[in-house]
Design an enzyme around this catalytic site. Structure first.
Site, PDB file in Angstrom:
ATOM      1  N   GLU A  85       0.843  -1.212   0.000  1.00 44.18           N
ATOM      2  CA  GLU A  85       0.000   0.000   0.000  1.00 44.18           C
ATOM      3  C   GLU A  85       0.871   1.253   0.000  1.00 44.18           C
ATOM      4  O   GLU A  85       1.675   1.470   0.916  1.00 44.18           O
ATOM      5  CB  GLU A  85      -0.953  -0.012   1.206  1.00 44.18           C
ATOM      6  CG  GLU A  85      -1.989   1.088   1.098  1.00 44.18           C
ATOM      7  CD  GLU A  85      -3.160   0.930   2.053  1.00 44.18           C
ATOM      8  OE1 GLU A  85      -3.532  -0.217   2.377  1.00 44.18           O
ATOM      9  OE2 GLU A  85      -3.712   1.963   2.454  1.00 44.18           O
ATOM     10  N   LYS A 265      -8.479  -1.409  10.409  1.00 44.48           N
ATOM     11  CA  LYS A 265      -7.746  -1.814   9.198  1.00 44.48           C
ATOM     12  C   LYS A 265      -6.527  -0.898   9.033  1.00 44.48           C
ATOM     13  O   LYS A 265      -5.440  -1.326   8.684  1.00 44.48           O
ATOM     14  CB  LYS A 265      -8.673  -1.735   7.978  1.00 44.48           C
ATOM     15  CG  LYS A 265      -8.086  -2.317   6.703  1.00 44.48           C
ATOM     16  CD  LYS A 265      -7.283  -1.319   5.892  1.00 44.48           C
ATOM     17  CE  LYS A 265      -6.756  -1.927   4.612  1.00 44.48           C
ATOM     18  NZ  LYS A 265      -5.826  -1.044   3.912  1.00 44.48           N
ATOM     19  N   ASP A 281       3.600 -14.283  11.608  1.00 46.54           N
ATOM     20  CA  ASP A 281       2.390 -14.800  10.981  1.00 46.54           C
ATOM     21  C   ASP A 281       1.277 -13.737  11.058  1.00 46.54           C
ATOM     22  O   ASP A 281       0.652 -13.561  12.106  1.00 46.54           O
ATOM     23  CB  ASP A 281       1.989 -16.078  11.742  1.00 46.54           C
ATOM     24  CG  ASP A 281       0.724 -16.715  11.225  1.00 46.54           C
ATOM     25  OD1 ASP A 281      -0.033 -16.053  10.495  1.00 46.54           O
ATOM     26  OD2 ASP A 281       0.479 -17.883  11.571  1.00 46.54           O
TER      27      ASP A 281
END
Ligand code: MEV
Length: 424
Positions: A85, A265, A281
């Site tokens: 992004e 987010k 992870d």
């Protein structure tokens, strides 16, 4: 060519590639070229990457960047970030610099326990299974001694084993709920190995083990990071209004799940980028963080804000089960390098860095959203991607970047400017 196959995993890499080409691309050689251009000429390195997963055909590049000027608990960091992004690293760098002149970030690990569960069914009387558990408990520790030996040497291991009666929610369902300290490793394999050994030892004719697996919900593997400064230091002008709006944005995320999901987010834009760069992870981190955001029964902001006696305080509390040894951390040369760049941190120190990256990202998003709007910065960062998609030459690219210096960037505007320029 059929579009299904058996024994695929046993094919060589070239055979796999050719099968895909003929079955799905009519043998188009352009596809082969696209995949092979990403093969690393260093065969040792390529082999390493091939073996991370099954059926590897190529490498999928993601940008690796650093965001400098993070001051955390008085220590300076350049934070490694992997993300696609365009605005994430720029935002992190800006915010790091901003807070470095206002005391920097303060962070602390609240707790670092991991959890694993053995889920089982038992049809007899509850007091009987509880008595059986008490009688077996010492053996459950004993049976893991071989697995936990090294971890215990490092000061970790199994902290507690308890039995939980879940029959009120699901008939005959109980669990062994086990807490672990896995020190600097994320500990997934360690925990799962312990659980399976415990389940084997615990099982008998009237206990039916359903599954044994770690939990990615780790509310007791928690870190807090914060920034604070006098409201008047936030901006030269309109500081009070800025601080109020910023706080309102968080209040909205706290009561409105549609907003909270987007808000978080943005937090995860920073968190995941560091998680990826350090070989951790991100799926585990994502699921754990969102479950934590919903712990009250409704989904809320992971960040919080307070304005009290003229002081603006902004903080995050987030569960982060990370590792700095084991797994991919030492295997992927870039994860290894990321950890070195961070000064070979313990898992707890990495938790603090990751939480700070999340907080910084959220600060950048809310600052933009409550002032100029998000698109101005986003589209500026996205401009180079759009220019590339149009196939502009380096000179044309430079021209378009200067042209949009003082103009609003939209997809249409870029296409129009490009067409005008190339028509001349
Ligand atoms: C975009 O990736 C993230 C934001 O939408 C986060 C937010 O709205 O807070 C900008």
């Amino acid at each position: 060519m059929p579009k299904t196959v058996s024994g695929f995993s046993k094919f060589s890499k070239e055979e796999k590639l050719q099968w895909m080409l003929t079955s799905f691309f009519n043998g188009d050689t352009r596809v082969e070229k696209t995949l092979k251009q990403y093969w690393n000429k260093n065969e040792v390195l390529q082999d390493l990457h091939d073996d991370f997963i099954e059926n590897t055909l190529s490498n999928f590049y993601m940008p690796f960047a650093i965001a400098p000027n993070f001051k955390i608990n008085g220590k300076d960091y350049a934070v490694p970030m992997v993300t696609e992004e365009s605005s994430v690293v720029a935002a992190a760098s800006l915010v790091a610099k901003f807070w470095s002149t206002r005391g920097g970030f303060k962070a602390e690990v609240i707790a670092s326990e991991k959890i694993g569960q053995v889920h089982f069914m038992y049809q007899g009387a509850t007091e009987d299974i509880l008595a059986y558990f008490e009688q077996k408990k010492a053996d459950l520790y004993k049976v893991t001694e071989g697995i936990t030996k090294n971890m215990r040497k490092r000061g970790g291991g199994i902290l507690d084993i308890e039995i939980r009666d879940k029959t009120a929610k699901l008939a005959n369902y109980y669990q062994l709920h086990i807490t672990f300290d896995t020190k600097d490793s994320m500990g997934a394999n360690f925990i799962n190995s312990c659980l399976e050994a415990i389940a084997n030892e615990f099982e008998n004719d009237s206990i039916s083990i359903v599954m044994s697996i770690l939990s990615n919900y780790v509310p007791n593997c928690l870190v807090r990071a914060e920034v604070s400064c006098p409201v008047s230091d936030l901006y030269a002008e309109n500081s009070v209004e800025f601080a109020e709006k910023f706080k309102q944005a968080i209040q909205i995320a706290d009561i409105e799940p549609h907003r909270a999901v987007t808000h978080n987010k943005g937090v995860m834009n920073g968190v995941d980028a560091v998680i990826l760069a350090t070989g951790n992870d991100f799926r585990a981190i994502e699921s754990g963080a969102h479950a934590y955001a919903a712990k009250s029964g409704s989904y809320k902001s992971l960040t919080h804000c307070e304005i009290k006696e003229g002081v603006f305080k902004f903080w995050i509390e987030i569960p982060l089960a990370v590792g700095t040894v084991g797994g991919l951390t030492g295997l992927h040369p870039l994860s290894k390098l990321s950890l070195e760049l961070l000064g070979s941190p313990s898992a707890q120190e990495l938790m603090m860095v990751v939480a700070v990256a999340g907080l910084a990202q959220n600060f950048a998003a809310l600052r933009a959203l409550t002032t100029t709007g998000i698109q101005k910065g986003h589209m500026k960062m996205h401009l180079t991607n759009m220019i590339k998609q149009l196939g502009a030459s380096p000179e044309e690219k430079q021209f378009l970047i200067s042209y949009f210096e003082n103009k609003t960037v939209t997809h249409n505007a870029v296409v129009e400017a490009y067409e005008k320029m190339t028509k001349v």
